[in-house]
Design a protein around this motif. Sequence first.
Motif, PDB file in Angstrom:
ATOM      1  N   ALA A  68       0.818  -1.206   0.000  1.00 30.73           N
ATOM      2  CA  ALA A  68       0.000   0.000   0.000  1.00 30.73           C
ATOM      3  C   ALA A  68       0.855   1.261   0.000  1.00 30.73           C
ATOM      4  N   HIS A  69       2.023   1.206   0.626  1.00 34.17           N
ATOM      5  CA  HIS A  69       2.922   2.356   0.669  1.00 34.17           C
ATOM      6  C   HIS A  69       4.320   1.915   0.244  1.00 34.17           C
ATOM      7  N   ALA A  70       4.986   2.765  -0.502  1.00 28.24           N
ATOM      8  CA  ALA A  70       6.356   2.458  -0.903  1.00 28.24           C
ATOM      9  C   ALA A  70       7.244   2.447   0.332  1.00 28.24           C
ATOM     10  N   TYR A  71       8.201   1.522   0.329  1.00 34.02           N
ATOM     11  CA  TYR A  71       9.086   1.393   1.481  1.00 34.02           C
ATOM     12  C   TYR A  71      10.206   2.411   1.340  1.00 34.02           C
ATOM     13  N   GLU A  72       9.950   3.640   1.760  1.00 32.71           N
ATOM     14  CA  GLU A  72      10.914   4.722   1.646  1.00 32.71           C
ATOM     15  C   GLU A  72      11.232   5.234   3.049  1.00 32.71           C
ATOM     16  N   ALA A  73      11.987   4.442   3.810  1.00 29.27           N
ATOM     17  CA  ALA A  73      12.290   4.820   5.186  1.00 29.27           C
ATOM     18  C   ALA A  73      13.233   6.020   5.228  1.00 29.27           C
ATOM     19  N   ASP A  74      12.952   6.949   6.126  1.00 25.70           N
ATOM     20  CA  ASP A  74      13.827   8.103   6.319  1.00 25.70           C
ATOM     21  C   ASP A  74      15.108   7.658   7.025  1.00 25.70           C
ATOM     22  N   PRO A  75      16.181   8.436   6.886  1.00 23.91           N
ATOM     23  CA  PRO A  75      17.414   8.087   7.616  1.00 23.91           C
ATOM     24  C   PRO A  75      17.131   7.996   9.109  1.00 23.91           C
ATOM     25  N   PRO A  76      17.539   6.908   9.747  1.00 26.58           N
ATOM     26  CA  PRO A  76      17.238   6.729  11.174  1.00 26.58           C
ATOM     27  C   PRO A  76      18.086   7.651  12.041  1.00 26.58           C
ATOM     28  N   ALA A  77      17.668   7.764  13.281  1.00 26.01           N
ATOM     29  CA  ALA A  77      18.395   8.623  14.221  1.00 26.01           C
ATOM     30  C   ALA A  77      19.808   8.127  14.460  1.00 26.01           C
ATOM     31  N   CYS A  78      20.025   6.817  14.349  1.00 24.72           N
ATOM     32  CA  CYS A  78      21.361   6.276  14.607  1.00 24.72           C
ATOM     33  C   CYS A  78      22.373   6.680  13.542  1.00 24.72           C
ATOM     34  N   SER A  79      21.924   7.213  12.412  1.00 28.76           N
ATOM     35  CA  SER A  79      22.838   7.581  11.320  1.00 28.76           C
ATOM     36  C   SER A  79      23.298   9.037  11.389  1.00 28.76           C
ATOM     37  N   VAL A  80      22.793   9.767  12.382  1.00 25.90           N
ATOM     38  CA  VAL A  80      23.073  11.205  12.428  1.00 25.90           C
ATOM     39  C   VAL A  80      24.537  11.500  12.708  1.00 25.90           C
TER      40      VAL A  80
END
Length: 243
Positions: A68-80
């Motif tokens: 139903a939704h494209a799997y477009e995860a935002d950069p996680p907090a651990c990558s900051v």
Amino acid sequence: MAMRLLVSLAIVALASADVGSHVSISHGAQPAVTYSAHRPHHVPSYHPAPAYHQRPTYHHQPAAYKPAHAYEADPPACSVNTTKTWCLEDDEYPTYELKAAIDYHFKSFKNLYADVADLNTELSVERPTTLEEETYLCPSETAYIRPLRAINTEGKWRVIINNIKAHYESETLTQTTRIEECLTSGNACPLVPVCYGSKCLQKSIYHRFVVYNPYDQYFPFAMETFQLPASCACLLSAFTIDH
């Protein structure tokens, strides 16, 4: 004689009449006799058309399944606060959701996970640690990691199944890989004369992990490819020395 003459005249009149005309002849008290010059029309025999001249075409085709939704995860907090393309620690790791999804799809997940079972590679890259034993042209650091998140080959962050104990299993589900990172990538190789124009080069390998897709309600797991550092090489002019 007179009667024959009248009949002959009637026949002549009928022959000379236009098509579609009608001639009525009365003989005394007898009822009038009507002659029609209409020619009978040809009535074609019925030949029903075949049910299908060709195979019927169905314009509506069922579309392939898509989440139903494209799997477009935002950069996680651990990558900051890191330049690496993976996270070994993650405060937002969806442990509870992973356990629930694995329990629900355990049989199918187990078949997928079997392709990337934990590797027993503790002694596969034992190497000398002092210069007296052996000298490496480029310094590097080797480690065995179990990433919780990483960037796949399409440049998208994914949740990787690691350190999960689900479905009453005695073992913990893990995915381990070996990496080797150059410590001086791009710099000249140590102990190599400057005239050779050498430099340390980071080499990579493609590794597959089972990942979690929270947007796919039918089967929220998939196998995806990730590029990770594999070795450190010394590049000399037109050829490379690998180790």
